[in-house]
Scaffold this active site. Structure first.
Site, PDB file in Angstrom:
ATOM      1  N   GLU A 113       8.272  16.299  15.737  1.00  5.95           N
ATOM      2  CA  GLU A 113       9.005  16.240  14.460  1.00  5.95           C
ATOM      3  C   GLU A 113       8.699  17.500  13.665  1.00  5.95           C
ATOM      4  OE1 GLU A 113       7.742  12.311  12.740  1.00  5.95           O
ATOM      5  OE2 GLU A 113       9.799  12.315  12.033  1.00  5.95           O
TER       6      GLU A 113
ATOM      7  N   CYS B  77      12.722  11.150   8.387  1.00  8.25           N
ATOM      8  CA  CYS B  77      12.679  10.675   9.772  1.00  8.25           C
ATOM      9  C   CYS B  77      14.037  10.857  10.417  1.00  8.25           C
ATOM     10  CB  CYS B  77      12.287   9.201   9.790  1.00  8.25           C
ATOM     11  SG  CYS B  77      13.344   8.185   8.750  1.00  8.25           S
TER      12      CYS B  77
ATOM     13  N   GLU C 271       8.884   1.197  11.339  1.00 10.91           N
ATOM     14  CA  GLU C 271       9.892   2.255  11.132  1.00 10.91           C
ATOM     15  C   GLU C 271       9.157   3.562  11.313  1.00 10.91           C
ATOM     16  OE1 GLU C 271      13.109   1.956  10.609  1.00 10.91           O
ATOM     17  OE2 GLU C 271      13.262  -0.190  10.216  1.00 10.91           O
TER      18      GLU C 271
ATOM     19  N   LYS D  77       0.875  -1.181   0.000  1.00 11.05           N
ATOM     20  CA  LYS D  77       0.000   0.000   0.000  1.00 11.05           C
ATOM     21  C   LYS D  77       0.909   1.226   0.000  1.00 11.05           C
ATOM     22  CE  LYS D  77      -1.582   2.891   2.677  1.00 11.05           C
ATOM     23  NZ  LYS D  77      -1.472   4.085   1.820  1.00 11.05           N
TER      24      LYS D  77
HETATM   25  N1  LIG Z   1      11.734   5.312  10.563  1.00 12.22           N
HETATM   26  C1  LIG Z   1      11.705   5.359   9.243  1.00 12.22           C
HETATM   27  O1  LIG Z   1      12.372   4.605   8.545  1.00 12.22           O
HETATM   28  C2  LIG Z   1      10.825   6.362   8.544  1.00 12.22           C
HETATM   29  C3  LIG Z   1      11.004   6.573   7.179  1.00 12.22           C
HETATM   30  C4  LIG Z   1      10.203   7.513   6.531  1.00 12.22           C
HETATM   31  C5  LIG Z   1       9.239   8.206   7.235  1.00 12.22           C
HETATM   32  N2  LIG Z   1       9.083   7.969   8.569  1.00 12.22           N
HETATM   33  C6  LIG Z   1       8.086   8.714   9.326  1.00 12.22           C
HETATM   34  O2  LIG Z   1       6.890   8.830   8.566  1.00 12.22           O
HETATM   35  C7  LIG Z   1       6.218  10.040   8.862  1.00 12.22           C
HETATM   36  C8  LIG Z   1       5.920  10.778   7.572  1.00 12.22           C
HETATM   37  O3  LIG Z   1       5.244   9.961   6.702  1.00 12.22           O
HETATM   38  P1  LIG Z   1       3.654   9.994   6.556  1.00 12.22           P
HETATM   39  O4  LIG Z   1       3.140  11.367   6.800  1.00 12.22           O
HETATM   40  O5  LIG Z   1       3.357   9.321   5.266  1.00 12.22           O
HETATM   41  O6  LIG Z   1       3.205   9.086   7.778  1.00 12.22           O
HETATM   42  P2  LIG Z   1       1.744   8.507   8.081  1.00 12.22           P
HETATM   43  O7  LIG Z   1       1.873   7.716   9.323  1.00 12.22           O
HETATM   44  O8  LIG Z   1       0.719   9.550   8.027  1.00 12.22           O
HETATM   45  O9  LIG Z   1       1.457   7.556   6.833  1.00 12.22           O
HETATM   46  C9  LIG Z   1       2.319   6.481   6.510  1.00 12.22           C
HETATM   47  C10 LIG Z   1       1.562   5.497   5.667  1.00 12.22           C
HETATM   48  O10 LIG Z   1       0.522   4.954   6.457  1.00 12.22           O
HETATM   49  C11 LIG Z   1      -0.717   5.087   5.789  1.00 12.22           C
HETATM   50  N3  LIG Z   1      -1.760   5.173   6.794  1.00 12.22           N
HETATM   51  C12 LIG Z   1      -2.212   6.261   7.454  1.00 12.22           C
HETATM   52  N4  LIG Z   1      -3.205   5.905   8.292  1.00 12.22           N
HETATM   53  C13 LIG Z   1      -3.365   4.561   8.168  1.00 12.22           C
HETATM   54  C14 LIG Z   1      -4.228   3.608   8.759  1.00 12.22           C
HETATM   55  N5  LIG Z   1      -5.124   3.936   9.664  1.00 12.22           N
HETATM   56  N6  LIG Z   1      -4.116   2.309   8.377  1.00 12.22           N
HETATM   57  C15 LIG Z   1      -3.198   1.940   7.465  1.00 12.22           C
HETATM   58  N7  LIG Z   1      -2.367   2.805   6.869  1.00 12.22           N
HETATM   59  C16 LIG Z   1      -2.440   4.099   7.223  1.00 12.22           C
HETATM   60  C17 LIG Z   1      -0.536   6.314   4.919  1.00 12.22           C
HETATM   61  O11 LIG Z   1      -1.473   6.317   3.871  1.00 12.22           O
HETATM   62  C18 LIG Z   1       0.885   6.108   4.447  1.00 12.22           C
HETATM   63  O12 LIG Z   1       0.907   5.166   3.407  1.00 12.22           O
HETATM   64  C19 LIG Z   1       7.165  10.801   9.768  1.00 12.22           C
HETATM   65  O13 LIG Z   1       6.757  10.611  11.093  1.00 12.22           O
HETATM   66  C20 LIG Z   1       8.502  10.125   9.517  1.00 12.22           C
HETATM   67  O14 LIG Z   1       9.430  10.262  10.558  1.00 12.22           O
HETATM   68  C21 LIG Z   1       9.833   7.053   9.230  1.00 12.22           C
HETATM   69  O1  LIG Z   2      12.497   9.350   6.265  1.00 12.98           O
HETATM   70  C1  LIG Z   2      13.220   8.461   6.658  1.00 12.98           C
HETATM   71  C2  LIG Z   2      14.021   7.553   5.785  1.00 12.98           C
HETATM   72  C3  LIG Z   2      15.282   8.226   5.461  1.00 12.98           C
HETATM   73  C4  LIG Z   2      16.339   7.296   4.958  1.00 12.98           C
HETATM   74  O2  LIG Z   2      16.128   6.099   4.703  1.00 12.98           O
HETATM   75  O3  LIG Z   2      17.430   7.797   4.809  1.00 12.98           O
END
Ligand SMILES: NC(=O)c1ccc[n+]([C@@H]2O[C@H](COP(=O)([O-])OP(=O)(O)OC[C@H]3O[C@@H](n4cnc5c(N)ncnc54)[C@H](O)[C@@H]3O)[C@@H](O)[C@H]2O)c1
Ligand SMILES: O=CCCC(=O)O
Length: 499
Positions: A399, A302, A268, A192
């Site tokens: 964040e 992130c 993640e 997804k």
């Molecule tokens: N740790 C890591 O590796 C990593 C990497 C990239 C981003 N992030 C984090 O992601 C966030 C930014 O991304 P975002 O805004 O897309 O995050 P988000 O949590 O809003 O969404 C992430 C994904 O989850 C889906 N989603 C949202 N609600 C859902 C639900 N109820 N059920 C199933 N899926 C659902 C979204 O459509 C999207 O595909 C930041 O907090 C960032 O730090 C973490």
């Molecule tokens: O947003 C987090 C992922 C960043 C990375 O993989 O370097």
């Protein structure tokens, strides 16, 4: 910092690329419309124009995708690991050959400058190559039990059908970081993609099919209704694994849902990275590291440095030099030649960034540079440095996800450790010091899954990426990445010399 208008990509090139992107759902090897017939629009965050409309998966399509993944699992697990590795290797070559297409598509749907998008193609493709090599190394072991009697056979098996959920900020790398180890391990998948940036996954799934992935192994369900479409899958006993990358808030909810079937998860999640600069640091190297840790992906990472914790003896010099570099960061649409900082993903994100800045300033912080949104179309925000930020302000605990660097100062190493660990997150930390012993001490004392020691970026397909505390569970990449998609089975064998 100005918004300019010198495109390095023509409208014809954009049009031809968009026309090559499949717009359907990929289920059991076929691109098809949503069962409801609905579509949703994908917009360019720099201009707000609609790039493409995609089939909008609903619960019925989610179920069909899991049906296909479950049906393909048994035969896929039997495909020799060498063959699975070769599919990944071909995919690596195809993505690399189409690097310019992937880069432009990410710039169009996500906003990052083309140069950064090219960097993400290299980074994202590396997961395909890394796991093409790891596929053949998922060994078990054979041993004799300590009493010399039974024999212990330990094997690794694919966990089974996986649901992979990706965020919008790294549209290619977040997908390859999950799909590659799942393919290497012999798992089937329902992917997804993020509803804000689903186009890259559409092209990537097409490349995986071209590379020879059998029908049903990778199913792709772009959707504007994430919860409604994936919720039933998480509760379906045929699903054996959820790998989620996104916010801690959504991750917590999914973990609660996953507990119903004791579903195996990898999470993640968000970060709040400290960037600690000690009095003995090479200040120019620290500024160069700060530029990377803060401005990579416009701060929408992130891993983005969120809190600059700088020794009080060099805080002014650091802020000045950091601001001089920031001043060169032109904000412009990612397809324009001068672009160094693209737009933020949407109005909500930009408004949140400004709210955090306003809150910090109201509490006494001063903007050394920036501090406001950029006028005009798109969701641009000025690269910003805030000095004199006080403990307890929201900007230090939430964040930021934008190009804003708050600086706070410290006096002793203990104080730096306390400030750095003062967060519910624990994804990554950055430390700049010339003292190796201090660097090692910080590695031991900081509550973090990853540490950049005199380095502003840690991301590497060959390294285990992941966090502690509320930044998540599990690791992606490195030797650890494939383990997330394997389970260990032990077979006890009776003493072969007995009776
Ligand atoms: N740790 C890591 O590796 C990593 C990497 C990239 C981003 N992030 C984090 O992601 C966030 C930014 O991304 P975002 O805004 O897309 O995050 P988000 O949590 O809003 O969404 C992430 C994904 O989850 C889906 N989603 C949202 N609600 C859902 C639900 N109820 N059920 C199933 N899926 C659902 C979204 O459509 C999207 O595909 C930041 O907090 C960032 O730090 C973490
Ligand atoms: O947003 C987090 C992922 C960043 C990375 O993989 O370097």
């Amino acid at each position: 910092m100005t918004v300019t208008a010198q495109p390095i990509v023509t409208a014809e090139r954009e049009g031809a690329l968009l026309a090559s992107v499949p717009t359907g759902l990929l289920i059991d090897g076929q691109w098809r419309p949503a069962a409801s017939g609905k579509t949703f629009d994908v917009e360019d965050p720099a201009t707000g124009r609609v790039l493409l409309s995609l089939a909008d998966a609903g619960p019925e399509d989610g179920a069909a995708a899991l049906d296909a993944a479950a049906a393909a699992q048994e035969s896929w697990a039997k495909v020799p690991s060498r063959e699975r590795g070769e599919i990944l290797r071909r995919a690596f070559e195809l993505v690399t050959a189409r690097a310019e297409d992937f880069a432009l598509l990410m710039t169009l749907e996500m906003g990052k400058p083309l140069a950064e998008a090219r960097g993400e193609v290299t980074y994202g493709a590396e997961f395909l190559r890394w796991f093409s090599e790891e596929a053949v190394r998922a060994f078990g072991r054979y041993s004799v039990s300590p009493d010399g009697k039974s024999r212990l056979l330990v094997t690794k098996k694919p966990v089974g059908p996986c649901l992979l959920i990706t965020p919008w900020n790294f549209p290619l790398a977040m997908a390859t970081r999950k799909v590659s180890p799942a393919v290497a391990a012999g798992c089937t998948m329902v992917l997804k993609s993020a509803n804000l940036t689903p186009l890259t996954s559409q092209l990537f799934a097409a490349v995986m099919m071209e590379a020879g992935l059998p029908a049903g192994v990778l199913n792709l369900i772009p959707t504007s209704t994430a919860g409604a479409t994936t919720g039933p899958l998480i509760k379906d006993s045929r699903l054996r694994k959820l790998s989620f990358t996104g916010s801690t808030e959504v991750g917590r909810r999914l973990l609660a849902d996953a507990s119903e079937t004791v579903l195996r998860t990898s999470m993640e999640l968000g970060g709040n990275a400290p960037f600690v600069v000690f009095e003995d640091a090479d200040i120019d190297a620290a500024v160069a590291g700060a530029m990377l840790a803060k401005l990579r992906n416009m701060g929408e990472a992130c891993t983005a440095a969120n809190r600059f914790i700088v020794h009080e003896s060099l805080a002014d010099e650091f802020a000045e030099k950091f601001a001089a570099k920031m001043a060169d960061m032109t904000t412009a649409r990612g397809t324009e030649a001068e672009s160094k900082v693209g737009p933020l993903i949407d109005a909500k994100s930009r408004d949140k960034v400004h709210e955090l800045v306003t809150d910090a300033v109201a509490a006494g912080a001063v903007a050394v540079i920036g501090g406001a949104a950029v006028d005009g179309p798109g969701y641009f925000y000025q690269p910003t440095i805030l000095k004199g930020v006080t403990e307890g302000t929201r900007i230090l605990s939430e964040e930021i996800f934008g190009p804003v660097a708050p600086i706070i100062t410290f006096d002793t190493e203990d104080e730096a450790v306390r400030l750095a660990n003062n967060t519910e997150y624990g994804l990554v930390a950055y430390v700049f010091t010339r003292d190796l012993n201090r660097g090692i001490r910080m590695g031991e004392r900081l509550e973090t899954g990853m540490l950049g020691l005199n380095a502003g970026v840690v991301s590497n397909a060959a390294a285990p990426f992941g966090g502690v505390k509320q930044s998540g569970l599990g690791r992606e990449g490195g030797l650890e990445g494939i383990e997330e998609y394997l389970y260990t089975q032990y077979i006890g064998i009776a003493d072969p010399y007995a009776g």
